[in-house]
Design a protein around this motif. Structure first.
Motif, PDB file in Angstrom:
ATOM      1  N   SER A  27       0.797  -1.229   0.000  1.00 57.33           N
ATOM      2  CA  SER A  27       0.000   0.000   0.000  1.00 57.33           C
ATOM      3  C   SER A  27       0.827   1.276   0.000  1.00 57.33           C
ATOM      4  O   SER A  27       0.268   2.369  -0.115  1.00 57.33           O
ATOM      5  N   VAL A  28       2.153   1.174   0.166  1.00 58.73           N
ATOM      6  CA  VAL A  28       3.011   2.368   0.142  1.00 58.73           C
ATOM      7  C   VAL A  28       4.111   2.169  -0.895  1.00 58.73           C
ATOM      8  O   VAL A  28       4.390   1.045  -1.319  1.00 58.73           O
ATOM      9  N   SER A  29       4.749   3.264  -1.288  1.00 60.35           N
ATOM     10  CA  SER A  29       5.870   3.219  -2.227  1.00 60.35           C
ATOM     11  C   SER A  29       7.150   3.563  -1.494  1.00 60.35           C
ATOM     12  O   SER A  29       7.205   4.563  -0.756  1.00 60.35           O
ATOM     13  N   LEU A  30       8.172   2.737  -1.678  1.00 64.09           N
ATOM     14  CA  LEU A  30       9.445   2.996  -1.023  1.00 64.09           C
ATOM     15  C   LEU A  30      10.043   4.289  -1.546  1.00 64.09           C
ATOM     16  O   LEU A  30      10.007   4.559  -2.749  1.00 64.09           O
ATOM     17  N   ALA A  31      10.573   5.114  -0.655  1.00 64.17           N
ATOM     18  CA  ALA A  31      11.109   6.431  -1.052  1.00 64.17           C
ATOM     19  C   ALA A  31      12.373   6.725  -0.251  1.00 64.17           C
ATOM     20  O   ALA A  31      13.333   5.974  -0.297  1.00 64.17           O
ATOM     21  N   GLY A  32      12.387   7.792   0.520  1.00 63.13           N
ATOM     22  CA  GLY A  32      13.543   8.192   1.308  1.00 63.13           C
ATOM     23  C   GLY A  32      13.476   9.670   1.614  1.00 63.13           C
ATOM     24  O   GLY A  32      12.505  10.345   1.240  1.00 63.13           O
ATOM     25  N   PRO A  33      14.477  10.234   2.298  1.00 65.07           N
ATOM     26  CA  PRO A  33      15.689   9.599   2.819  1.00 65.07           C
ATOM     27  C   PRO A  33      15.425   8.891   4.154  1.00 65.07           C
ATOM     28  O   PRO A  33      14.287   8.820   4.615  1.00 65.07           O
ATOM     29  N   THR A  34      16.521   8.391   4.799  1.00 71.80           N
ATOM     30  CA  THR A  34      16.415   7.692   6.081  1.00 71.80           C
ATOM     31  C   THR A  34      16.497   8.693   7.223  1.00 71.80           C
ATOM     32  O   THR A  34      17.532   9.345   7.409  1.00 71.80           O
ATOM     33  N   MET A  35      15.417   8.823   7.977  1.00 70.65           N
ATOM     34  CA  MET A  35      15.363   9.759   9.096  1.00 70.65           C
ATOM     35  C   MET A  35      14.737   9.067  10.306  1.00 70.65           C
ATOM     36  O   MET A  35      13.664   8.463  10.194  1.00 70.65           O
ATOM     37  N   PHE A  36      15.411   9.133  11.447  1.00 66.82           N
ATOM     38  CA  PHE A  36      14.912   8.536  12.684  1.00 66.82           C
ATOM     39  C   PHE A  36      14.159   9.530  13.562  1.00 66.82           C
ATOM     40  O   PHE A  36      13.357   9.140  14.409  1.00 66.82           O
ATOM     41  N   GLY A  37      14.462  10.825  13.403  1.00 63.24           N
ATOM     42  CA  GLY A  37      13.936  11.836  14.310  1.00 63.24           C
ATOM     43  C   GLY A  37      12.444  11.745  14.561  1.00 63.24           C
ATOM     44  O   GLY A  37      11.993  11.706  15.722  1.00 63.24           O
ATOM     45  N   PRO A  38      11.600  11.687  13.508  1.00 64.41           N
ATOM     46  CA  PRO A  38      10.149  11.670  13.730  1.00 64.41           C
ATOM     47  C   PRO A  38       9.653  10.465  14.526  1.00 64.41           C
ATOM     48  O   PRO A  38       8.783  10.618  15.395  1.00 64.41           O
ATOM     49  N   VAL A  39      10.181   9.256  14.273  1.00 63.98           N
ATOM     50  CA  VAL A  39       9.672   8.094  15.022  1.00 63.98           C
ATOM     51  C   VAL A  39      10.174   8.119  16.457  1.00 63.98           C
ATOM     52  O   VAL A  39       9.449   7.711  17.380  1.00 63.98           O
ATOM     53  N   ILE A  40      11.397   8.599  16.689  1.00 66.39           N
ATOM     54  CA  ILE A  40      11.884   8.707  18.067  1.00 66.39           C
ATOM     55  C   ILE A  40      11.062   9.735  18.833  1.00 66.39           C
ATOM     56  O   ILE A  40      10.679   9.516  19.991  1.00 66.39           O
ATOM     57  N   ASN A  41      10.761  10.852  18.186  1.00 61.87           N
ATOM     58  CA  ASN A  41       9.928  11.864  18.839  1.00 61.87           C
ATOM     59  C   ASN A  41       8.545  11.319  19.164  1.00 61.87           C
ATOM     60  O   ASN A  41       7.965  11.615  20.210  1.00 61.87           O
ATOM     61  N   ARG A  42       7.998  10.521  18.244  1.00 63.43           N
ATOM     62  CA  ARG A  42       6.672   9.936  18.473  1.00 63.43           C
ATOM     63  C   ARG A  42       6.703   8.980  19.664  1.00 63.43           C
ATOM     64  O   ARG A  42       5.823   9.000  20.531  1.00 63.43           O
ATOM     65  N   ALA A  43       7.731   8.132  19.722  1.00 61.36           N
ATOM     66  CA  ALA A  43       7.863   7.213  20.845  1.00 61.36           C
ATOM     67  C   ALA A  43       8.070   7.976  22.152  1.00 61.36           C
ATOM     68  O   ALA A  43       7.500   7.617  23.194  1.00 61.36           O
ATOM     69  N   ALA A  44       8.871   9.026  22.103  1.00 61.38           N
ATOM     70  CA  ALA A  44       9.131   9.835  23.300  1.00 61.38           C
ATOM     71  C   ALA A  44       7.862  10.537  23.769  1.00 61.38           C
ATOM     72  O   ALA A  44       7.627  10.682  24.984  1.00 61.38           O
ATOM     73  N   GLU A  45       7.034  10.950  22.812  1.00 62.85           N
ATOM     74  CA  GLU A  45       5.771  11.594  23.167  1.00 62.85           C
ATOM     75  C   GLU A  45       4.871  10.628  23.939  1.00 62.85           C
ATOM     76  O   GLU A  45       4.246  10.997  24.944  1.00 62.85           O
ATOM     77  N   ILE A  46       4.817   9.385  23.488  1.00 59.37           N
ATOM     78  CA  ILE A  46       4.002   8.378  24.175  1.00 59.37           C
ATOM     79  C   ILE A  46       4.565   8.089  25.570  1.00 59.37           C
ATOM     80  O   ILE A  46       3.817   8.011  26.552  1.00 59.37           O
ATOM     81  N   ALA A  47       5.901   7.961  25.661  1.00 55.18           N
ATOM     82  CA  ALA A  47       6.527   7.696  26.967  1.00 55.18           C
ATOM     83  C   ALA A  47       6.278   8.850  27.930  1.00 55.18           C
ATOM     84  O   ALA A  47       5.999   8.641  29.119  1.00 55.18           O
ATOM     85  N   SER A  48       6.381  10.077  27.429  1.00 52.64           N
ATOM     86  CA  SER A  48       6.160  11.251  28.267  1.00 52.64           C
ATOM     87  C   SER A  48       4.709  11.333  28.728  1.00 52.64           C
ATOM     88  O   SER A  48       4.426  11.623  29.894  1.00 52.64           O
ATOM     89  N   GLN A  49       3.794  11.051  27.798  1.00 53.29           N
ATOM     90  CA  GLN A  49       2.370  11.107  28.135  1.00 53.29           C
ATOM     91  C   GLN A  49       2.012  10.093  29.212  1.00 53.29           C
ATOM     92  O   GLN A  49       1.182  10.344  30.083  1.00 53.29           O
ATOM     93  N   SER A  50       2.671   8.925  29.200  1.00 55.53           N
ATOM     94  CA  SER A  50       2.346   7.874  30.168  1.00 55.53           C
ATOM     95  C   SER A  50       2.636   8.301  31.597  1.00 55.53           C
ATOM     96  O   SER A  50       2.000   7.823  32.544  1.00 55.53           O
TER      97      SER A  50
END
Length: 588
Positions: free
Chosen positions: A433-456
């Motif tokens: 359902s998605v097309s492979l693209a780029g570039p490789t970035m970790f920042g957004p997923v780490i921020n998302r995980a950190a947001e969940i951890a902080s909210q908890s």
């Protein structure tokens, strides 16, 4: 982890064994973690169950073969067990520089089971000088000189009257070699008590000509039938006759009772390994407590106690505390909440082609992404009550634009899926359902995980989050990623990174602070703690330790470091079914 121990990095000048744990798994945080219960559960879930007693193994060797031309060998010991005909690495000691008679500080912990035969294999290697700054877990054994091996059954050790067994070293072909090794077993103490001390010395004797001594302390437990067994070594303080060392923590498992004799030795560090004794004295924890309360110093003596040496040792701070274990927290209702993020950048290759890292083999053979998801998920799912896992992708074109954090569950657009099977299903579905693209970035997923951890934290402090990132590429947002990790180091969060494929992963190794240096953000802020563990799959696949073991080795220590530094204690009683569910804030 069940695979490796932390190395005595920085050329032998770092502290070892004073973090409050008998066994370590790669880094100071892990030294506080004790046995890796997650990995133990992994093996127990595969049939290795039964009543068992935790046993701690100590190692020493004498008259080792010297394979160095201008110095002595730099030995490291690796211990294995044989499970169903396959060698499983239990752990590695630190490297001791320039010694043919090493007494290693790092211990190995395993479970003694009366009802089965538990074969042990010990192999000793001379670590090449160019690898002295490499953490031992990353050392490739085929690049080191083999000094010999020995084998026995665990029952042979524990049935000896002093629980010590000396073995002759042999070649891998069974021929006799120079030297012996001794293994000593002790039943692990279930006591949670520990003593934290800050030590300093005054007016030490100067052993150097053109500078001052570089002192460090080594503390050993004196065992009547086995001699001194090292349990702790401080870091080296360079060019200083009045050193103040970082605090050390000794557990009751390490020192026994408060009246058990201890040997405190002060050495002048020499890179040759021929450390010169500045002085030594015999003491107990009780006597160290008296030194602290009276604010008096202990005199140093020669090794045999015949001659008083210059200098004194003082105890600046000494306090008893309870060292709760990983299982203390888990059994009282604390959870590990699993999260996963998958790399969908174009460098993975067309998923329809067999050479693609995302190729779904019709025969059912899992690709590298599937292996990592299943391997880690199968372990961590048991520590998550509802088994609902946030799962994201990054680096793909979805809904007409490239997203660096999108929900894998495209059917409902819910970030959560149910169970490891849910992650696998959502991953396979996303490939269509998605097309492979780029570039490789970790920042957004780490921020998302950190947001969940902080909210908890607004609801409870009994949840700890584990983000698994699986990637094939070189980061384009390395500084932003560092900044995200430094910010997240204050949160109940650990990040596991698996590198798949043949890319250059040097950047990832920077994120994993196994060299003892914590990450620094673009604003100069230093990470509160190390929260990243990186493993390149190609370096461990088919090797002596599994990807899962390598990934999880530091996790209990990171968990414990977070809880202990914040004074969070296990709960006394948690009613069944009353733990609040994780709250996931809406995705921006």
């Amino acid at each position: 982890m069940g695979g490796c121990f932390s190395g005595d990095i920085r050329g032998g000048m770092e502290a070892v064994g004073g973090g409050g744990g008998g066994r370590s798994h790669g880094g100071a945080a892990a030294q506080q973690g004790g046995p890796n219960d997650a990995v133990d559960h992994f093996f127990q879930a595969r049939g290795l169950r039964g009543l068992y007693t935790p046993i701690e193994l100590s190692f020493s060797a004498t008259k080792l073969r010297n394979t160095d031309a201008f110095s002595k060998s730099d030995p490291m010991l690796v211990v294995y067990t044989n499970i169903n005909g396959k060698l499983e690495e239990i752990g590695r000691t630190e490297v001791i520089l320039n010694s043919l008679d090493p007494a290693w500080i790092t211990k190995a912990t395993m479970s003694y089971q009366f009802e089965i035969v538990q074969p042990l294999i010990f192999r000793i290697y001379d670590v090449d000088t160019k690898y002295h700054h490499t953490p031992v877990k990353m050392l490739k054994l085929d690049q080191q000189d083999f000094l010999g091996e020995a084998c026995c059954n665990l029952s042979e050790i524990v049935t000896k009257f002093n629980h010590s067994l000396t073995l002759n070293l042999r070649s891998d072909c069974g021929h006799g070699l120079h030297g012996t090794m001794t293994v000593h077993a002790e039943e692990s103490d279930s006591s949670r008590m520990a003593v934290e001390m800050t030590l300093h010395c005054l007016n030490l004797e100067n052993k150097d000509v053109l500078s001052k001594s570089d002192p460090f302390l080594r503390i050993s437990k004196l065992v009547e039938t086995a001699g001194p067994i090292p349990i702790c070594k401080t870091e080296v303080i360079t060019d200083n006759l009045n050193p103040v060392w970082r605090p050390i923590t000794l557990t009751s498992q390490q020192y026994g009772s408060k009246d058990n004799p201890l040997l405190v030795e002060c050495f002048d560090f020499e890179s040759s390994g021929n450390h010169e004794l500045i002085g030594a004295f015999q003491t107990t924890i009780t006597q160290l407590e008296n030194l602290h309360s009276s604010k008096s110093g202990a005199n140093f003596y020669s090794h045999k106690g015949q001659r008083k040496m210059k200098g004194q040792l003082f105890v600046d701070n000494l306090q008893e505390k309870v060292q709760h274990t990983f299982l203390d927290y888990i059994s009282s209702g604390f959870e590990l909440n699993f999260m996963v993020a998958v790399d969908f950048t174009a460098s993975n290759g067309d998923p329809r082609m067999p050479q693609s890292l995302h190729y779904i083999d019709p025969s059912g053979r899992p690709n590298s992404y599937q292996q990592a998801i299943v391997g880690v998920g199968e372990v961590l799912q048991f520590y998550d009550n509802d088994r609902r896992f946030p799962a994201w992708g990054f680096g793909a074109r979805t809904r007409g634009h490239v997203s660096h954090c999108f929900n894998l569950n495209t059917a409902t657009n819910d970030c959560e899926v149910v169970g490891v099977e849910g992650i696998m299903s959502a991953y396979t579905s996303s490939l269509h359902s998605v097309s492979l693209a780029g570039p490789t970035m970790f920042g957004p997923v780490i921020n998302r995980a950190a947001e969940i951890a902080s909210q908890s934290l607004q609801y409870s402090n009994n949840k700890y989050f584990v983000l698994l990132i699986i990637t094939d590429g070189v980061l384009t947002d390395i500084q932003e990623t560092k900044d995200c990790i430094v910010r997240a180091s204050d949160l109940p969060l650990s990040i596991l990174i698996v590198g798949v494929g043949n890319a250059d992963f040097k950047q990832m190794e920077i994120l994993d602070a196994d060299n003892g240096k914590r990450l620094e953000s673009s604003t100069g802020r230093i990470a509160t703690r190390d929260i990243v563990q990186f493993v390149p799959m190609r370096e461990v696949q088919g090797g002596q330790i599994s990807v899962v073991q390598s990934l999880l080795e530091e996790l209990p220590g990171q968990f414990l470091q977070y809880m202990r530094t914040r004074g969070i204690k296990p709960r006394q009683q948690v009613p069944q079914g009353h733990a609040p569910a994780a709250i996931y804030p809406p995705q921006q």
